[in-house]
Design a protein around this motif. Structure first.
Motif, PDB file in Angstrom:
ATOM      1  N   ASP A  59      -9.557   3.745  -2.033  1.00 25.16           N
ATOM      2  CA  ASP A  59      -9.829   2.521  -2.203  1.00 25.16           C
ATOM      3  C   ASP A  59      -8.788   1.468  -1.087  1.00 25.16           C
ATOM      4  O   ASP A  59      -9.679   0.258  -1.789  1.00 25.16           O
ATOM      5  CB  ASP A  59      -7.985   2.405  -2.914  1.00 25.16           C
ATOM      6  CG  ASP A  59      -8.107   3.934  -4.770  1.00 25.16           C
ATOM      7  OD1 ASP A  59      -9.301   3.793  -4.829  1.00 25.16           O
ATOM      8  OD2 ASP A  59      -6.609   3.860  -4.958  1.00 25.16           O
ATOM      9  N   ALA A  68      -6.590   7.206  -1.697  1.00 25.07           N
ATOM     10  CA  ALA A  68      -5.983   6.426  -1.506  1.00 25.07           C
ATOM     11  C   ALA A  68      -6.482   5.570  -0.857  1.00 25.07           C
ATOM     12  O   ALA A  68      -6.591   4.230  -0.709  1.00 25.07           O
ATOM     13  CB  ALA A  68      -4.517   6.527  -1.616  1.00 25.07           C
ATOM     14  N   ILE A  74      -3.831  -8.154  -3.824  1.00 25.07           N
ATOM     15  CA  ILE A  74      -4.071  -6.835  -3.318  1.00 25.07           C
ATOM     16  C   ILE A  74      -4.617  -6.172  -3.728  1.00 25.07           C
ATOM     17  O   ILE A  74      -5.147  -4.839  -3.634  1.00 25.07           O
ATOM     18  CB  ILE A  74      -2.358  -5.874  -3.384  1.00 25.07           C
ATOM     19  CG1 ILE A  74      -1.772  -6.910  -1.954  1.00 25.07           C
ATOM     20  CG2 ILE A  74      -2.614  -4.938  -2.949  1.00 25.07           C
ATOM     21  CD1 ILE A  74      -0.011  -6.618  -2.672  1.00 25.07           C
ATOM     22  N   GLY A  79      -4.188   7.301  -5.834  1.00 25.44           N
ATOM     23  CA  GLY A  79      -4.866   6.440  -5.276  1.00 25.44           C
ATOM     24  C   GLY A  79      -3.712   5.960  -4.860  1.00 25.44           C
ATOM     25  O   GLY A  79      -2.953   5.477  -4.480  1.00 25.44           O
ATOM     26  N   ASN A  80      -4.164   4.993  -3.962  1.00 24.57           N
ATOM     27  CA  ASN A  80      -3.523   3.479  -3.601  1.00 24.57           C
ATOM     28  C   ASN A  80      -2.706   2.462  -4.570  1.00 24.57           C
ATOM     29  O   ASN A  80      -2.996   1.910  -5.202  1.00 24.57           O
ATOM     30  CB  ASN A  80      -3.959   2.985  -2.515  1.00 24.57           C
ATOM     31  CG  ASN A  80      -3.442   1.883  -1.347  1.00 24.57           C
ATOM     32  OD1 ASN A  80      -2.119   2.473  -0.861  1.00 24.57           O
ATOM     33  ND2 ASN A  80      -4.085   0.792  -1.463  1.00 24.57           N
ATOM     34  N   PRO A 107      -7.709  -5.354  -5.007  1.00 28.58           N
ATOM     35  CA  PRO A 107      -8.940  -5.304  -4.770  1.00 28.58           C
ATOM     36  C   PRO A 107      -8.535  -3.531  -4.800  1.00 28.58           C
ATOM     37  O   PRO A 107      -9.375  -2.726  -3.998  1.00 28.58           O
ATOM     38  CB  PRO A 107     -10.078  -6.011  -4.103  1.00 28.58           C
ATOM     39  CG  PRO A 107      -8.896  -7.513  -4.378  1.00 28.58           C
ATOM     40  CD  PRO A 107      -7.881  -7.458  -4.207  1.00 28.58           C
ATOM     41  N   TYR A 108      -7.170  -3.286  -3.462  1.00 35.97           N
ATOM     42  CA  TYR A 108      -7.287  -2.241  -2.773  1.00 35.97           C
ATOM     43  C   TYR A 108      -6.889  -0.955  -3.316  1.00 35.97           C
ATOM     44  O   TYR A 108      -6.174  -0.442  -2.679  1.00 35.97           O
ATOM     45  CB  TYR A 108      -6.480  -2.325  -1.710  1.00 35.97           C
ATOM     46  CG  TYR A 108      -6.793  -3.731  -0.394  1.00 35.97           C
ATOM     47  CD1 TYR A 108      -8.347  -3.470  -0.256  1.00 35.97           C
ATOM     48  CD2 TYR A 108      -6.247  -5.277  -0.481  1.00 35.97           C
ATOM     49  CE1 TYR A 108      -8.512  -4.700   1.490  1.00 35.97           C
ATOM     50  CE2 TYR A 108      -7.153  -6.597   0.411  1.00 35.97           C
ATOM     51  CZ  TYR A 108      -7.956  -6.009   0.834  1.00 35.97           C
ATOM     52  OH  TYR A 108      -8.826  -6.647   2.076  1.00 35.97           O
ATOM     53  N   ILE A 109      -6.049  -1.258  -4.737  1.00 39.67           N
ATOM     54  CA  ILE A 109      -5.454  -0.775  -5.411  1.00 39.67           C
ATOM     55  C   ILE A 109      -6.346   0.004  -6.308  1.00 39.67           C
ATOM     56  O   ILE A 109      -6.826  -0.642  -7.080  1.00 39.67           O
ATOM     57  CB  ILE A 109      -3.819  -1.389  -5.892  1.00 39.67           C
ATOM     58  CG1 ILE A 109      -3.655  -2.344  -6.251  1.00 39.67           C
ATOM     59  CG2 ILE A 109      -3.306  -0.909  -3.794  1.00 39.67           C
ATOM     60  CD1 ILE A 109      -2.675  -3.208  -6.538  1.00 39.67           C
ATOM     61  N   ARG A 110      -5.330   1.264  -7.206  1.00 37.07           N
ATOM     62  CA  ARG A 110      -5.712   1.689  -8.850  1.00 37.07           C
ATOM     63  C   ARG A 110      -4.613   0.875  -9.362  1.00 37.07           C
ATOM     64  O   ARG A 110      -4.537   1.082 -10.473  1.00 37.07           O
ATOM     65  CB  ARG A 110      -6.058   3.124  -8.456  1.00 37.07           C
ATOM     66  CG  ARG A 110      -7.067   3.621  -7.996  1.00 37.07           C
ATOM     67  CD  ARG A 110      -6.994   4.790  -8.044  1.00 37.07           C
ATOM     68  NE  ARG A 110      -7.700   5.520  -7.281  1.00 37.07           N
ATOM     69  CZ  ARG A 110      -8.043   6.788  -6.931  1.00 37.07           C
ATOM     70  NH1 ARG A 110      -7.464   7.686  -7.939  1.00 37.07           N
ATOM     71  NH2 ARG A 110      -8.503   7.650  -5.883  1.00 37.07           N
ATOM     72  N   PHE A 157      -1.779  -4.304   4.825  1.00 40.00           N
ATOM     73  CA  PHE A 157      -2.880  -5.830   3.989  1.00 40.00           C
ATOM     74  C   PHE A 157      -3.157  -6.809   4.358  1.00 40.00           C
ATOM     75  O   PHE A 157      -4.187  -7.281   4.465  1.00 40.00           O
ATOM     76  CB  PHE A 157      -1.469  -5.339   2.772  1.00 40.00           C
ATOM     77  CG  PHE A 157      -2.322  -6.859   1.743  1.00 40.00           C
ATOM     78  CD1 PHE A 157      -3.699  -6.525   2.013  1.00 40.00           C
ATOM     79  CD2 PHE A 157      -1.529  -7.683   1.447  1.00 40.00           C
ATOM     80  CE1 PHE A 157      -3.679  -7.340   0.573  1.00 40.00           C
ATOM     81  CE2 PHE A 157      -1.963  -8.999   0.545  1.00 40.00           C
ATOM     82  CZ  PHE A 157      -2.868  -8.545   0.360  1.00 40.00           C
ATOM     83  N   PHE A 210       0.696  -1.542   0.051  1.00 39.51           N
ATOM     84  CA  PHE A 210       0.023  -0.471   0.031  1.00 39.51           C
ATOM     85  C   PHE A 210       0.872   1.252   0.277  1.00 39.51           C
ATOM     86  O   PHE A 210       1.819   1.562   0.859  1.00 39.51           O
ATOM     87  CB  PHE A 210      -1.007   0.072   1.252  1.00 39.51           C
ATOM     88  CG  PHE A 210      -1.765  -0.880   1.242  1.00 39.51           C
ATOM     89  CD1 PHE A 210      -2.104  -1.985   0.319  1.00 39.51           C
ATOM     90  CD2 PHE A 210      -2.867  -0.968   2.503  1.00 39.51           C
ATOM     91  CE1 PHE A 210      -3.528  -2.159   0.322  1.00 39.51           C
ATOM     92  CE2 PHE A 210      -3.484  -1.628   2.645  1.00 39.51           C
ATOM     93  CZ  PHE A 210      -4.065  -2.729   1.798  1.00 39.51           C
ATOM     94  N   SER A 211       0.875   1.939  -1.055  1.00 40.27           N
ATOM     95  CA  SER A 211       1.649   3.450  -0.655  1.00 40.27           C
ATOM     96  C   SER A 211       0.816   4.300  -1.622  1.00 40.27           C
ATOM     97  O   SER A 211      -0.137   3.801  -2.411  1.00 40.27           O
ATOM     98  CB  SER A 211       2.531   3.375  -1.779  1.00 40.27           C
ATOM     99  OG  SER A 211       3.350   4.375  -2.045  1.00 40.27           O
ATOM    100  N   VAL A 225       4.780   4.396   5.211  1.00 40.93           N
ATOM    101  CA  VAL A 225       4.455   4.375   3.738  1.00 40.93           C
ATOM    102  C   VAL A 225       5.979   4.706   3.403  1.00 40.93           C
ATOM    103  O   VAL A 225       6.327   6.195   3.783  1.00 40.93           O
ATOM    104  CB  VAL A 225       4.150   5.197   2.511  1.00 40.93           C
ATOM    105  CG1 VAL A 225       4.826   4.689   1.427  1.00 40.93           C
ATOM    106  CG2 VAL A 225       3.089   4.327   2.817  1.00 40.93           C
TER     107      VAL A 225
END
Lengths: 278, 505
Positions: free
Chosen positions: B431, B428, A106, A18-19, A108-111, B395, A11-12, B500
Motif C-alpha cells: 500500500d 500494508a 495520505i 493493509g496500511n 494514496p498510501y492507505i486502504r 509519510f 501509517f499503521s 508503529v
C-alpha cells in the motif's frame, strides 16, 4: 462539531487490513489495568502539574487552561508521566474538516482509516460525520472498540462503517469488572450483534501471565461464538507502559509464547480457525 | 610504485580485488585525455569526482547487454548456440556474464531474468526449475562477487519471478541486487506482496516505478548497478558527480551559487565527461572490437552520459546558514524549495548542453543522484537524500522524495528501515509503495532492521561479512569494504526506524 484527538498515526500496519491511518480519540469509560496508553482515558482537568515539569517549557497555563505549544514540544512525554488524572495536555479538539485535511494527502498510501482511543464510540456522532466524509474518498472505515457502547443503537453508523475490531477482555463478568472497572454485558451483547450483522472485523483478547484460568474461559467463550467466521487475535500481555497499579495486580512478566500457543490450540479445537498469536 | 607494493601485500584483498586495484594503478599512469587546469583544481577541491573511473577508460562504465540476443541467436565469439532448455539457458548466461565488463569489471546488469528464462522454466517441472535457478543464483553469488551486479524482474507475475523470490529468501544472498519493475496495472497484487515479503527478509527486491521509467526510456529499459535507469542494449558511458556541499563553500550567497558557481562547475564536468566519451567511442577498442559491440548486444547509440550529484542536503543547509541538520533540508520548507531550484537548474543545464554521441537521450546527459562513496563521510549525503539520523516520519519522508525523483532518469532512490511487524504485513507495505510511486517516487527500497542482508546506500551487504572485515579477514564480496566504510564513516546503517506504537489494548 469537534472531538478531542489524542494522536494520529499516518501509517499503521497493526490496526486492520493493509496500511491505515489511525486516529486516537480521547476519553474511555474503561480503566483497564493493563492499558498501554492510559493518558487517553480522561479529559484534562487543567490542574497544571505538567506545566511545572515540562523540561522545554512547551506547556503554559493561559486563563486557567493548559496550552500545548506543539512547535516547542520535543515529545519526551514527561507530561504524561507527571499526569495523575490519566490524561494528556497534548489533546487537540479537531473538526471533521481538520481530520480530512490530514487524511487527504495520505490517501494514496492507505486502504482506510481506523478510529481508536480511548474509546472512540464516546464520540459516535462525530464518527458518523467523519465516516460519511471519508467513505466517498474510496477509503474503508474501521472502528476499534472496547464494546462499552451498544452498537445496535447506532444503526446509521453501522451502515457506513466497514467493520468493528472488538476487544473481549474477559467473559467472566466479575473478572471483567475487576480488570477494567466496567460491566462486560454490553461487550458480550456487541459480540453477538456484530457477528450477526457481519460487521466484526476482528476480535482481540489480551492473555495475562498469571490468570490462565480466566484466559481460557474467555478464549473458549469467544472461540465457540465466532467459530471460523472472524479473525481472532490473542495478544500477549506486555508490561511496558503499564501503570504501577496494573503492574502490581497483573505482574511484570510477559505472557509466554507457550501460554499463548496453548490458548490458540484451544481456540482452534473449538473451530476458531483464524486464531493467531501476536 | 608504493601503491603497487601496498596492493600486493594487502592481506584483506582477494586475488580478484588485487588485480582490479593493480589495473587501476596502471590506467592512472596515462594522461592521454587532456584535463584542464580548472578541472584538476576542482578535483583537488573535491567538487568534481570521477568515482574511480581512472584516467583512461577501456570500457563504458555501465553496460546493459541485450541478453535476448543470446537466447535467440547465441554468440559467435563465445561459441554458444541458442539454448534449448533451462540448463543451457542458465549456463549460457553464466558464461556470458564473465565477459561483460564494467567499471567494477563485473556485469552490472544480468538481464530481466523472468522474461529471459520463463519460456524455459515452463518446459520443466517446478522442482527442476527451482533446482536449476538455485544453482544459477549460487554461481552468481560466488563468482560475480560484487553487490552492484543487478537483475530485474517484473512487471508481470511469472513462475520464474516467483521461484527467484523463493530462492532469494531461502538462500539469503547479497548478490545480485534485484529490482521489481512495478506497475499496479500490470503486476498482480499477489506478486507485489511476495516481493514485499522478500524485501523484508533480504532487503530486495526494490520497487522501480515502471510507468515512470517507461515514459522516459521506452519499453526497453533496464535497472542496473544500484538503481540506474538505462537503455537496454546500451548503457552509461561514464558517471561523474558534483559534490554540492564542497561546491557551496565557494559561493557567498544563494544567488551566486545558482548563477555563477554551479554553472561553472557543471560546464567543467560536462566538458570532461564529453572528452572521455569521445575517447571511449573513438579510440578505445571497446566499440570497435569487443564482441558485445560487434555482435549487437550493445549499440553505441543506446548509451548516454550520467551527470551525477551528491550532497544536496548539506549544500542547501550551508547556503541558508542552517547549522543543525535536524532543522534543515528534509525538515525545512525553505531548504527543500532551494533544493528543488538547484535540481531544476541542473536539469536545465543538461537539457541545454549538447553532448557528443549520447544518442539514447537525444545528445544530452541525464541526471543521476549518486548514492555516495564510503569515503564521503557526513559532508555529502547521497544524491537528494535527507541526512541519516534526521529523517522525518515515513509519510513526510516519502513526500519529500517525490519532490526530486522525477528529475533523475538515470537513477535516484530512497531506503526505508522497518521494524519487525512489517514482515508480517506485506500488504500494508505494498500500500505504501503503491502510493509512493503514484505520487512520483521513482525507486523504493526497504529492509528490516535486524536482518543480516541490509541495504547500505544502493547496494546490499551482509552484516556478517562486515564483521569479517572488522576482524581483518577477507570478504569474497568486493563491496563489503564499501559497506564497512559507509557504516563507519557515514553512519549508513543507522537510518530512522519506522515504528508503529502499540495502541491500548
Amino acid at each position: 462539531m469537534k472531538a478531542p484527538v489524542n494522536r494520529i498515526i499516518p501509517f499503521s500496519n497493526v490496526d486492520g487490513p493493509g496500511n491505515r491511518t489511525s486516529i486516537f480519540f480521547q476519553g474511555c469509560p474503561f480503566q483497564c489495568l493493563y492499558c498501554h496508553n492510559p493518558e487517553t482515558i480522561h479529559a484534562c482537568i487543567h490542574c497544571g502539574e505538567c506545566v511545572k515539569t515540562c523540561p522545554v517549557n512547551a506547556l503554559e497555563m493561559i486563563d486557567g487552561k493548559v496550552v500545548w505549544h506543539k512547535d516547542i514540544c520535543v515529545d519526551c512525554d514527561t507530561c504524561l508521566k507527571t499526569c495523575q488524572h490519566l490524561s494528556s495536555p497534548k489533546v487537540e479538539m479537531k473538526s471533521v474538516e481538520d481530520l480530512l485535511a490530514v487524511i487527504r494527502p495520505i490517501k494514496p498510501y492507505i486502504r482506510g482509516i481506523t478510529v481508536s482511543g480511548g474509546e472512540c464510540m464516546v464520540h459516535a456522532d462525530f464518527l458518523l460525520e467523519l465516516f460519511k466524509a471519508v467513505k466517498p474518498m474510496g477509503l474503508t472505515c474501521l472502528i476499534d472498540s472496547n464494546g462499552a457502547y451498544d452498537f445496535s443503537k447506532y444503526e446509521e453508523l453501522m451502515e457506513v462503517c466497514d467493520g468493528v475490531m472488538l476487544d473481549v477482555k474477559a467473559s467472566d463478568p466479575a473478572f471483567h469488572q475487576e480488570l477494567v472497572h466496567f460491566d462486560n454485558a454490553p461487550v458480550i451483547k456487541n459480540l453477538h450483534y456484530l457477528l450477526e450483522k457481519n460487521k466484526l472485523q476482528e476480535i482481540r483478547t489480551v492473555l495475562l501471565p498469571f490468570h490462565e484460568e480466566q484466559n481460557e474461559r474467555t478464549v473458549r467463550y469467544v472461540a465457540q461464538t465466532i467459530k471460523d467466521k472472524v479473525l481472532y487475535k490473542l495478544l500477549r500481555y506486555r508490561p511496558f507502559g503499564v501503570r504501577e497499579e496494573g503492574l502490581e495486580k497483573i505482574g511484570r512478566n510477559i505472557t509466554t509464547l507457550e501460554q499463548a500457543e496453548k490458548m490458540r490450540q484451544i481456540a482452534l479445537e473449538l473451530g476458531a480457525e483464524q486464531t493467531v498469536v501476536i | 610504485m608504493e601503491d603497487v607494493l601496498k596492493i600486493v601485500t594487502d592481506t584483506s584483498l582477494t586475488y580478484q580485488q588485487q588485480l582490479l586495484a593493480l589495473a587501476h594503478v596502471a590506467e592512472n599512469m596515462d594522461h592521454t585525455i587532456p584535463l584542464s587546469d580548472e578541472y584538476v583544481q576542482a578535483m583537488k577541491d573535491n567538487i568534481i569526482c570521477t568515482l574511480g573511473e581512472g584516467n583512461l577508460p577501456y570500457r563504458p562504465r555501465y553496460i546493459i547487454p541485450d541478453y535476448s540476443i543470446l537466447m535467440e541467436k547465441g554468440s559467435k565469439f563465445l561459441e554458444l548456440n541458442p539454448p534449448k532448455d533451462l540448463w543451457e539457458a542458465c549456463n549460457s548466461l553464466l558464461i556470458m556474464y564473465r565477459h561483460v565488463p564494467s567499471i567494477t569489471s563485473f556485469p552490472v546488469y544480468l538481464g530481466d531474468l523472468d522474461k529471459l528464462l520463463e519460456p524455459f522454466v515452463q518446459q520443466v517441472s517446478r522442482e527442476e526449475a527451482k533446482k536449476c535457478l538455485g544453482l544459477f543464483l549460487l554461481n552468481i553469488d560466488r563468482t560475480l562477487t560484487d553487490s552492484f551486479v543487478h537483475a530485474d524482474i517484473g512487471p508481470k507475475d511469472t513462475l520464474t519471478g516467483r521461484l527467484l523470490l523463493e530462492l532469494t529468501e531461502e538462500m539469503q544472498l547479497a548478490i545480485p541486487n534485484l529490482s521489481l519493475k512495478y506497475d499496479p496495472e500490470l503486476t498482480s497484487p499477489e506478486f507485489a506482496e511476495l516481493c514485499a515479503k522478500c524485501m523484508m527478509k533480504t532487503a530486495k527486491p526494490s520497487f522501480a516505478n515502471h510507468r515512470m521509467f517507461e515514459s522516459e526510456w521506452g519499453k526497453d529499459y533496464a535497472i542496473a548497478s544500484c538503481y540506474n535507469g538505462l537503455t537496454l542494449g546500451g548503457g552509461g558511458f561514464t558517471l561523474h558527480r558534483l559534490r554540492l556541499y564542497e561546491m557551496s563553500l565557494k559561493a557567498n550567497s544563494v544567488d551566486q551559487f545558482l548563477n555563477e558557481t554551479l554553472p561553472y562547475y557543471e560546464k567543467l564536468m560536462a566538458d570532461a565527461m564529453n572528452d572521455r566519451i569521445k575517447f571511449i567511442v573513438e579510440q578505445s577498442a571497446f566499440f570497435k572490437s569487443n564482441f558485445l559491440a560487434t555482435e549487437g548486444f550493445v549499440k553505441v547509440e543506446n548509451f548516454t552520459g550520467m551527470f551525477g550529484m551528491v550532497g544536496l542536503a548539506e549544500c542547501c543547509n550551508h547556503l541558508l546558514g542552517i547549522e543543525d541538520p535536524a532543522k534543515g533540508f528534509g525538515n525545512n520548507k525553505e531548504a527543500d524549495e532551494l533544493g528543488v531550484r538547484i535540481v531544476k537548474q541542473m536539469q536545465d543545464f543538461v537539457n541545454n548542453y549538447t553532448a557528443d554521441y549520447c544518442d539514447a537521450c537525444d545528445h544530452h546527459f541525464r541526471l543521476h543522484a549518486q548514492v555516495g562513496l564510503d569515503s564521503d563521510g557526513r559532508e555529502d549525503s547521497p544524491g537528494c537524500r535527507i541526512p541519516i539520523g534526521v529523517e522525518p516520519p515515513m509519510f513526510e519522508h516519502i513526500e519529500h522524495s517525490t519532490l526530486f525523483h522525477k528529475y533523475f532518469p538515470t537513477g535516484i532512490g530512497d531506503i526505508f528501515n522497518f521494524e519487525e511487524t512489517w514482515e508480517k504485513t506485506p500488504g500494508a507495505l505494498v500500500d505504501i509503495i503503491k502510493g509512493a510511486l503514484a505520487n512520483g517516487m521513482r525507486y523504493f527500497s526497504g529492509y528490516l532492521a535486524n536482518n543480516d542482508v541490509v541495504r547500505v546506500t544502493g547496494y546490499l551487504v551482509k552484516k556478517s561479512e562486515l564483521a569479517k572485515l572488522d576482524a581483518h579477514q577477507q570478504s569474497l564480496n568486493q563491496v563489503s569494504v564499501n559497506g564497512k566504510g559507509a557504516r563507519d564513516n557515514s553512519d549508513a546503517l543507522s537510518r530512522r526506524l519506522e515504528r508503529v506504537n502499540e495502541s491500548a489494548r
